[in-house]
Design a protein around this motif. Structure first.
Motif, short mmCIF file in Angstrom:
data_model
loop_
_atom_site.label_atom_id
_atom_site.label_comp_id
_atom_site.label_asym_id
_atom_site.label_seq_id
_atom_site.Cartn_x
_atom_site.Cartn_y
_atom_site.Cartn_z
N LEU A 81 32.55 2.41 23.02
CA LEU A 81 33.77 2.08 22.29
C LEU A 81 33.46 1.23 21.06
N THR A 82 32.53 0.30 21.21
CA THR A 82 32.20 -0.59 20.09
C THR A 82 31.59 0.18 18.93
N THR A 83 30.63 1.06 19.24
CA THR A 83 29.99 1.85 18.19
C THR A 83 31.01 2.75 17.51
N ALA A 87 31.96 2.70 13.63
CA ALA A 87 31.73 3.90 12.83
C ALA A 87 32.98 4.28 12.05
N MET A 88 34.13 4.28 12.75
CA MET A 88 35.35 4.70 12.07
C MET A 88 35.87 3.64 11.11
N TYR A 94 35.76 11.14 12.50
CA TYR A 94 35.76 11.31 13.95
C TYR A 94 34.48 10.69 14.51
N TYR A 95 34.55 10.31 15.79
CA TYR A 95 33.38 9.81 16.52
C TYR A 95 33.34 10.59 17.83
N ASN A 129 41.44 3.13 13.98
CA ASN A 129 40.50 2.15 13.44
C ASN A 129 39.95 2.53 12.07
N THR A 130 40.37 3.70 11.48
CA THR A 130 39.93 4.02 10.14
C THR A 130 40.67 3.14 9.14
N PRO A 131 39.99 2.55 8.14
CA PRO A 131 40.68 1.72 7.17
C PRO A 131 41.78 2.51 6.47
#
Length: 464
Positions: A81-83, A87-88, A94-95, A129-131
């Motif tokens: 979850l942290t990575t 990343a996002m 997408y992750y 979580n994407t800006p």
């Protein structure tokens, strides 16, 4: 022809995607590292990057060196979850875990490229979580597809009026509404209208994180704080610094984590698990729940002091069945979206189709509506959309019902007629979810809260 760059080590499971993506008509190039890709190619000329996280882990800060364009998808053989959040937050659209089957990856590749080609979508498909892109208050017209929320009914207009007044402040907001009413979309709209729009909004579903990990994921931990903590990480609250933190299903947060969250709100600081010092954070907190928190307080399941910290401003989302003509407008927009997604010619939104839509109760609200329309698009012939393919509960056995039974809602808590474990699980959850928390339900079933959440999604079990 769309071009794709795959960045992965030679042994990566992602490497196999080169062949079958080429067979689907994509022009595919590969590189072992980001440095190699930058050296031999102009990455801005590609439509999409597929990046194995392992190729980034070899170089410090290489994630932040990925170009803003084109869009990129991160795949990870050791997903966490942290990575994923990191990343996002740094631009990934997408992750995904590795291995990922070709059908799933192809769907995400097509969606990512479609988002590049199209300028607007009804549903906010950007990953959590994407800006959020910079936006100025006044450029978002709530109620239109561009805002992510559609609705012109009096109930929605009252909601939008409150949102505009709240958005410019930093007050804590509690969003209440049934499952599927769009609580996360409201949170994102508030963020987009706020002064924090240039910073990330981090969305967390509290019910989807195992209880023994939720404090670590939210507040971070130091290396060696517990078994398996091989590295230190900052946590999701720190990732939302200067932006907005959206905690969905706040009623599922364990009491220990509630105490830590209260300190964040009171002192504006967090302390990692296993740490002896605190770190200042500046976040705007938005929470959401379908539960009655006051009842949970009486039962000792929710902290009263935290409740009054959260209950500064409250937004109540109306259920879809109470929104009048919004139902038809939403259905028509979602029909066009589903046709685009599945590469079908646009269907005519007929009166018969609208009658079937308006005749259903929609206990799952907008989420149920979207899934039903997608079913109809997939199953209907090319010449017309068929209402029967919505596969709605109140359509089953319609020819044998009396007028009285047509006006009676099907009870989802009737004893199961099937013999599978899924039948029993659905029956048990729907029967007891009014009196038990998610933690208690999972304990009775002998599964984790995360497993319960995943099965709710799989079986379409709406929360009440």
């Amino acid at each position: 022809m769309h071009s794709i760059m795959i960045i992965c080590p030679d042994h990566s499971l992602l490497k196999a995607a080169e062949k079958w993506l080429s067979r689907y008509g994509f022009q595919v190039n590969t590189s072992h590292t980001l440095e190699q890709a930058n050296h031999y190619y102009e990455l801005s000329e590609f439509h999409l990057l597929l990046v194995d996280q392992a190729s980034l882990s070899q170089q410090e800060n290489s994630q932040s060196q990925l170009p803003e364009t084109p869009k990129h998808i991160i795949l990870d053989a050791r997903p966490s979850l942290t990575t994923g959040v990191n990343a996002m937050a740094q631009g990934a659209i997408y992750y995904l875990p590795l291995p990922t089957d070709s059908e799933t990856l192809l769907k995400h590749v097509v969606n990512a490229i479609d988002q590049s080609d199209q300028t607007s979508n009804f549903v906010d498909n950007t990953p959590k979580n994407t800006p959020t892109p910079p936006t100025q208050e006044g450029t978002i017209e709530l109620g239109t597809p561009g805002s992510g929320i559609i609705g012109q009914s009096p109930l929605m207009q009252d909601l939008f009026s409150d949102m505009r007044k709240i958005a410019g402040t930093d007050v804590t907001v509690l969003i209440r509404g049934e499952s599927g009413t769009g609580k996360e979309l409201v949170a994102k709209a508030l963020h987009n209208l706020s002064q924090r729009h240039a910073h990330p909004i981090v969305s967390v579903n509290c019910a989807a994180i195992p209880e023994n990990l939720i404090e670590s994921e939210l507040f971070g931990h130091e290396k060696g704080a517990f078994t398996g903590a091989n590295t230190s990480h900052d946590g999701l609250i720190y990732a939302a610094d200067k932006g907005t933190l959206f905690l969905d299903e706040i009623g599922e947060l364990p009491l220990e984590a509630q105490a830590r969250l209260l300190r964040v709100l009171q002192e504006g600081e967090i302390r990692k698990v296993g740490s002896t010092h605190s770190t200042k954070v500046n976040i705007r907190l938005i929470t959401a729940t379908h539960r009655h928190l006051v009842d949970m307080i009486r039962k000792g399941l929710f902290r009263e002091d935290l409740y009054y910290r959260l209950y500064v401003m409250e937004l109540l989302l109306p259920p879809l069945r109470d929104r009048g003509d919004d139902l038809s407008v939403l259905a028509e927009v979602l029909l066009k979206k589903a046709c685009q997604k599945h590469h079908k010619a646009p269907y005519h939104y007929s009166k018969a189709f609208d009658k079937a839509i308006r005749g259903h109760h929609w206990p799952g609200n907008v989420r149920e509506l979207e899934n039903a329309i997608e079913r109809a698009v997939i199953l209907s012939p090319a010449e017309r959309i068929e209402a029967a393919n919505l596969k709605l509960a109140n359509q089953q056995g319609a020819t044998n019902r009396s007028n009285h039974s047509n006006n009676t809602q099907t009870s989802f808590a009737t004893p199961p007629t099937g013999t599978t474990l899924d039948d029993y699980l659905k029956y048990f959850v729907l029967t007891h979810q009014h009196t038990k928390t998610e933690t208690e339900l999972a304990h009775c079933l002998g599964i984790s809260r995360k497993s319960l959440w995943e099965r709710r999604q799989k079986l379409g079990i709406a929360k009440k």
